[in-house]
Design an enzyme around this catalytic site. Structure first.
Site, PDB file in Angstrom:
ATOM      1  N   GLU A 161       0.843  -1.191   0.000  1.00  0.00           N
ATOM      2  CA  GLU A 161       0.000   0.000   0.000  1.00  0.00           C
ATOM      3  C   GLU A 161       0.884   1.249   0.000  1.00  0.00           C
ATOM      4  O   GLU A 161       1.948   1.261   0.593  1.00  0.00           O
ATOM      5  CB  GLU A 161      -0.960  -0.016   1.199  1.00  0.00           C
ATOM      6  CG  GLU A 161      -0.310  -0.193   2.566  1.00  0.00           C
ATOM      7  CD  GLU A 161       0.204   1.099   3.162  1.00  0.00           C
ATOM      8  OE1 GLU A 161      -0.194   2.175   2.683  1.00  0.00           O
ATOM      9  OE2 GLU A 161       1.018   1.022   4.093  1.00  0.00           O
ATOM     10  N   LYS A 220       8.318  -0.672  -1.766  1.00  0.00           N
ATOM     11  CA  LYS A 220       7.573  -0.032  -0.690  1.00  0.00           C
ATOM     12  C   LYS A 220       8.511   0.600   0.332  1.00  0.00           C
ATOM     13  O   LYS A 220       8.343   1.768   0.718  1.00  0.00           O
ATOM     14  CB  LYS A 220       6.677  -1.076  -0.011  1.00  0.00           C
ATOM     15  CG  LYS A 220       6.068  -0.640   1.312  1.00  0.00           C
ATOM     16  CD  LYS A 220       5.141   0.544   1.169  1.00  0.00           C
ATOM     17  CE  LYS A 220       4.498   0.861   2.506  1.00  0.00           C
ATOM     18  NZ  LYS A 220       3.647   2.051   2.443  1.00  0.00           N
ATOM     19  N   CYS A 276       4.747   4.159   9.378  1.00  0.00           N
ATOM     20  CA  CYS A 276       5.566   3.634   8.273  1.00  0.00           C
ATOM     21  C   CYS A 276       6.988   4.167   8.194  1.00  0.00           C
ATOM     22  O   CYS A 276       7.938   3.389   8.094  1.00  0.00           O
ATOM     23  CB  CYS A 276       4.860   3.913   6.943  1.00  0.00           C
ATOM     24  SG  CYS A 276       3.365   2.952   6.715  1.00  0.00           S
TER      25      CYS A 276
END
Length: 462
Positions: A161, A220, A276
């Site tokens: 994501e 990512k 994150c």
């Protein structure tokens, strides 16, 4: 064509992502499962304003799809068995123990998911990594799944994501890109195609990028590292601006107009937070070190060092400006979430600034429009700096911004909530101790207007 999807994990990624898939693909049954009964109950609350995750626009989408083809459940085994495609969207926190402590990703929840899928599945499945994982995690998942003895065939895809909290719905509806990594075999390519076909219901084909699984996993981590690097870079310059008389906002505007650099992620602040950036960079550092790439590891670790410095510097500046002591002084915090338009507080700068001020015996009061009192104390207690009782004695939570600021010596703006700009700052000033200080950790407020009222205003980088 996939007709049934299960997502393990009803958090900040799984919930919104599955809600959008369900809305855009009414022909697919989407079931989000989680062992946390309280969280699932909140997702099923008849009043969609009470769902556990605050994102602008999310409640309306959940209301549209829930009960039609979007379901939230604690019946994990049943959902796994029914699904043709299973998304793994569980937490991958930084390890707090053992080898890699404080740096490596803790994959115990990922492994537990893989073992549960292996135990339950009696038909072929496509398993999609949605959680952010170290490169080559897919091989570990496949190893567990392929040694079940059930005769079931599994294909592992990586579909990271790229959501920004606060704009997650917008990011899901109109993504810059959708990245899908899979095995180069015929079976792997068919699995990739199945996931591509789901996203193709609303994402243009040219924005769906397919790669091998290792490139997808690493992309990512790399994306978050590059974004965090920009924040730390402009924050490093903010300190130099303060010493030299430059204005970091003017510097950011000047360099942001260079098409090779661009203007995004050049807003100086008290430091980045969220689930994150720090976690993924530390993961990247650990991976680099594990391959003996020490110079690469040192380079990326500096991004974290700079971010920690910015948070500590903000707290030290409050103490220094308030005549080198905040003992017994009331410091009002506006904001606790790590950014506006979310109730996520993970790694929020406010936690660390509060911790430093409490260590100096300040009386901290907090107001955030979306973060509840229990979460604020949980965040402080997680640091294990002092007891829960000491944290509750030193920090109070209020539900009205004017009450928080009343009789305070200083206000610290820690989250850039739009509503803060609209407050009656004359009223706040009149109720404060004098001189009345504002430390704007987000460069959010109107400096000239506040100084006209009488505040002593300090922003970042000017």
């Amino acid at each position: 064509m996939i007709k049934s999807i299960c997502c393990i994990g009803a958090g900040y990624v799984g919930g919104p992502t599955m809600a959008i898939i369900a809305q855009k693909c009414p022909h697919i049954k989407v079931t989000v499962v989680d062992l946390n009964e309280q969280r699932i109950a909140a997702w099923n609350d008849p009043n969609v304003d009470n769902i556990p995750i605050y994102e602008p626009g999310l409640s309306a989408i959940v209301k549209e799809a829930r009960g039609r083809n979007l379901f939230f459940s604690t019946a994990v085994d049943e959902a796994i068995e029914e699904a043709e495609m299973i998304f793994i969207s569980v937490n991958t926190p930084t390890k707090t123990y053992g080898v890699g402590k404080g740096m490596a990703a803790d994959l115990k929840y990922i492994e537990l998911c893989a073992r549960q899928i292996a135990r339950v599945a009696t038909s072929n499945k496509i398993v999609v990594e949605k959680s952010t994982l170290p490169v080559r995690t897919a091989s570990a998942i496949k190893s567990i799944l392929d040694h079940t003895g059930n005769g079931v065939q599994f294909q592992i895809l990586s579909n990271p994501e790229f959501l920004a909290e606060g704009t997650a719905v917008e990011d899901l509806l109109a993504p810059d890109r959708v990245l899908i990594g899979g095995d180069p075999s015929d079976e792997g390519q068919k699995a990739i195609e199945a996931l591509v076909n789901i996203y193709a219901n609303w994402v243009p084909s040219e924005q769906i990028l397919t790669t091998n699984v290792w490139s997808s996993e690493l992309s990512k981590l790399t994306a978050n590292a590059f974004l965090a690097q920009r924040v730390s870079s402009i924050n490093a310059m903010s300190e130099l601006c303060e010493r030299t008389g430059a204005d970091v906002n003017e510097v950011a505007k000047a360099i942001g107009m260079d098409s090779r650099i661009g203007s995004k992620f050049l807003k100086s602040s008290v430091g980045f937070g969220g689930s994150c950036f720090q976690k993924d960079i530390l993961n990247l550092v650990y991976i680099a070190k594990s391959y003996g790439l020490n110079e690469v590891a040192d380079y990326w670790e500096q991004v974290i060092i700079m971010n920690d410095h910015q948070k500590r510097r903000f707290a030290k500046n409050i103490i220094k400006t308030l005549y080198n002591t905040v003992s017994g002084k009331k410091i009002a915090f506006l904001g606790w979430a790590f950014k506006k338009d979310t109730n996520d507080t993970r790694e929020s700068a406010a936690i660390y600034v509060a911790d430093d001020l409490l260590a100096e015996q300040a009386q901290v009061t907090v107001y955030d429009p979306k973060v509840n009192e229990n979460q604020i104390y949980f965040d402080l207690n997680y640091l294990e700096t002092r007891s829960d009782e000491a944290n509750r004695n030193g920090l109070k939570v209020a539900h009205d911004p004017y009450d928080v600021c009343k009789d305070s010596h200083a206000i610290a703006v820690l989250t850039e909530w739009d509503a803060f700009v609209t407050y009656d700052w004359q009223k706040i000033y009149d109720a404060m101790q004098k001189p009345a200080f504002i430390f704007d950790g987000r460069n959010l407020l109107n400096k000239k207007e506040l100084e006209r009222i009488g505040f002593v205003y300090q922003g970042i980088g000017s």
